[in-house]
Write an enzyme that holds these catalytic residues in place. Structure first.
Site, PDB file in Angstrom:
ATOM      1  CE  LYS A  12       5.346  37.309  17.217  1.00 52.57           C
ATOM      2  NZ  LYS A  12       5.135  38.772  16.979  1.00 52.57           N
ATOM      3  CE1 TYR A  52       7.087  40.027  22.238  1.00 53.55           C
ATOM      4  CE2 TYR A  52       5.013  38.866  22.573  1.00 53.55           C
ATOM      5  CZ  TYR A  52       6.110  39.180  21.772  1.00 53.55           C
ATOM      6  OH  TYR A  52       6.214  38.649  20.504  1.00 53.55           O
ATOM      7  CG  PHE A  60       2.062  47.235  20.624  1.00 54.59           C
ATOM      8  CD1 PHE A  60       2.805  46.130  21.019  1.00 54.59           C
ATOM      9  CD2 PHE A  60       2.750  48.394  20.276  1.00 54.59           C
ATOM     10  CE1 PHE A  60       4.203  46.170  21.070  1.00 54.59           C
ATOM     11  CE2 PHE A  60       4.146  48.438  20.321  1.00 54.59           C
ATOM     12  CZ  PHE A  60       4.872  47.325  20.723  1.00 54.59           C
ATOM     13  NE  ARG A  88      14.983  41.397  15.026  1.00 59.52           N
ATOM     14  CZ  ARG A  88      13.852  41.784  15.642  1.00 59.52           C
ATOM     15  NH1 ARG A  88      13.345  41.072  16.639  1.00 59.52           N
ATOM     16  NH2 ARG A  88      13.226  42.859  15.260  1.00 59.52           N
ATOM     17  CB  THR A  94       8.159  44.994  13.367  1.00 63.78           C
ATOM     18  OG1 THR A  94       9.426  44.933  14.019  1.00 63.78           O
ATOM     19  CG2 THR A  94       7.058  44.671  14.360  1.00 63.78           C
ATOM     20  NE  ARG A 105       8.154  39.505  12.148  1.00 65.93           N
ATOM     21  CZ  ARG A 105       8.764  40.165  13.138  1.00 65.93           C
ATOM     22  NH1 ARG A 105       9.640  41.114  12.874  1.00 65.93           N
ATOM     23  NH2 ARG A 105       8.472  39.873  14.394  1.00 65.93           N
ATOM     24  CG  ASN A 115       4.914  40.132  13.491  1.00 59.87           C
ATOM     25  OD1 ASN A 115       4.713  39.202  14.277  1.00 59.87           O
ATOM     26  ND2 ASN A 115       5.560  41.222  13.832  1.00 59.87           N
ATOM     27  CG  HIS A 118       9.812  36.653  19.480  1.00 59.44           C
ATOM     28  ND1 HIS A 118       9.764  37.960  19.877  1.00 59.44           N
ATOM     29  CD2 HIS A 118      10.876  36.084  20.116  1.00 59.44           C
ATOM     30  CE1 HIS A 118      10.759  38.179  20.744  1.00 59.44           C
ATOM     31  NE2 HIS A 118      11.439  37.047  20.911  1.00 59.44           N
ATOM     32  CD  GLU A 129      13.512  37.099  23.657  1.00 53.55           C
ATOM     33  OE1 GLU A 129      13.726  36.481  22.593  1.00 53.55           O
ATOM     34  OE2 GLU A 129      13.061  38.261  23.687  1.00 53.55           O
TER      35      GLU A 129
HETATM   36  N1  UDP Z   1       3.540  44.961  17.620  1.00 55.33           N
HETATM   37  C1  UDP Z   1       2.249  45.400  17.395  1.00 55.33           C
HETATM   38  N2  UDP Z   1       2.066  46.723  17.062  1.00 55.33           N
HETATM   39  C2  UDP Z   1       3.098  47.595  16.932  1.00 55.33           C
HETATM   40  C3  UDP Z   1       4.403  47.135  17.172  1.00 55.33           C
HETATM   41  C4  UDP Z   1       4.594  45.804  17.517  1.00 55.33           C
HETATM   42  O1  UDP Z   1       1.304  44.640  17.485  1.00 55.33           O
HETATM   43  O2  UDP Z   1       2.857  48.771  16.614  1.00 55.33           O
HETATM   44  C5  UDP Z   1       3.749  43.551  18.007  1.00 55.33           C
HETATM   45  C6  UDP Z   1       4.318  42.736  16.849  1.00 55.33           C
HETATM   46  O3  UDP Z   1       3.696  41.464  16.867  1.00 55.33           O
HETATM   47  C7  UDP Z   1       5.780  42.614  17.210  1.00 55.33           C
HETATM   48  C8  UDP Z   1       5.731  42.580  18.744  1.00 55.33           C
HETATM   49  O4  UDP Z   1       4.681  43.476  19.064  1.00 55.33           O
HETATM   50  O5  UDP Z   1       6.341  41.461  16.636  1.00 55.33           O
HETATM   51  C9  UDP Z   1       6.982  43.015  19.444  1.00 55.33           C
HETATM   52  O6  UDP Z   1       7.364  44.291  18.941  1.00 55.33           O
HETATM   53  P1  UDP Z   1       8.877  44.592  18.557  1.00 55.33           P
HETATM   54  O7  UDP Z   1       8.985  46.063  18.345  1.00 55.33           O
HETATM   55  O8  UDP Z   1       9.773  43.963  19.560  1.00 55.33           O
HETATM   56  O9  UDP Z   1       9.017  43.890  17.131  1.00 55.33           O
HETATM   57  P2  UDP Z   1       9.844  42.591  16.679  1.00 55.33           P
HETATM   58  O10 UDP Z   1      11.075  42.515  17.532  1.00 55.33           O
HETATM   59  O11 UDP Z   1       8.935  41.413  16.873  1.00 55.33           O
HETATM   60  O12 UDP Z   1      10.154  42.825  15.231  1.00 55.33           O
HETATM   61 MG    MG Z   2      11.289  42.583  19.599  1.00 54.65          MG
END
Ligand code: UDP
Ligand code: MG
Length: 136
Positions: A12, A52, A60, A88, A94, A105, A115, A118, A129
């Site tokens: 990112k 997204y 968010f 993952r 996250t 992360r 973070n 992705h 994707e």
């Molecule tokens: N995100 C955020 N605030 C939140 C939750 C998620 O800004 O409260 C952002 C964060 O950058 C995250 C992305 O949204 O990586 C996608 O969220 P997801 O729950 O899919 O998390 P990930 O799969 O990236 O761990």
């Molecule tokens: Mg996700």
């Protein structure tokens, strides 16, 4: 039995901006991932909104899409056995504050929004994707 999979990873803007691209790629390679395809691009906000879309009802969503389109990103197809879950695991939680020691992360994430990486969350989404960024 082997279970070769591919998954989509994105470095990112916060990480690209801090020149962490090579260090993060080394972490993938060290864990046995092959980087099958990669490109550095900057996307439009409208593309981030499509990418997204699953999050469109979340509070968010707007900030997230503005952020992903705010600077260069590196998109990669990673391959190894069980690549989706393995990525993952290597990414960590996250919220970097909750991420385990040794994860990307934990090491590089700044905040829940910045973070650093992705990763696809299922085999089905990995296919969608990968196709989103590497249609060929
Ligand atoms: N995100 C955020 N605030 C939140 C939750 C998620 O800004 O409260 C952002 C964060 O950058 C995250 C992305 O949204 O990586 C996608 O969220 P997801 O729950 O899919 O998390 P990930 O799969 O990236 O761990
Ligand atoms: Mg996700």
């Amino acid at each position: 039995m082997s279970n070769l999979e591919q998954t989509l990873s994105i470095i990112k803007p916060d990480a690209v901006e801090r020149n962490l691209e090579n260090e993060i790629k080394e972490m993938f390679k060290h864990k046995g991932f092959s980087i099958i395809k990669e490109k550095k691009i900057q996307i439009e906000k409208s593309e981030a909104e499509r990418f997204y879309k699953v999050h469109e009802t979340k509070p968010f969503y707007n900030d997230l899409c503005a952020y992903l389109s705010s600077g260069p990103i590196v998109v990669m197809v990673l391959e190894k056995d069980n690549a989706v879950s393995g990525n993952r695991e290597l990414m960590g939680a996250t919220n970097p504050n909750d991420a385990a020691e040794g994860t990307i992360r934990k090491k590089f994430g700044i905040s829940i929004d910045k973070n650093s990486v992705h990763g696809s969350d299922s085999i089905e989404n990995a296919k969608i994707e990968i196709n989103f960024f590497f249609k060929d």
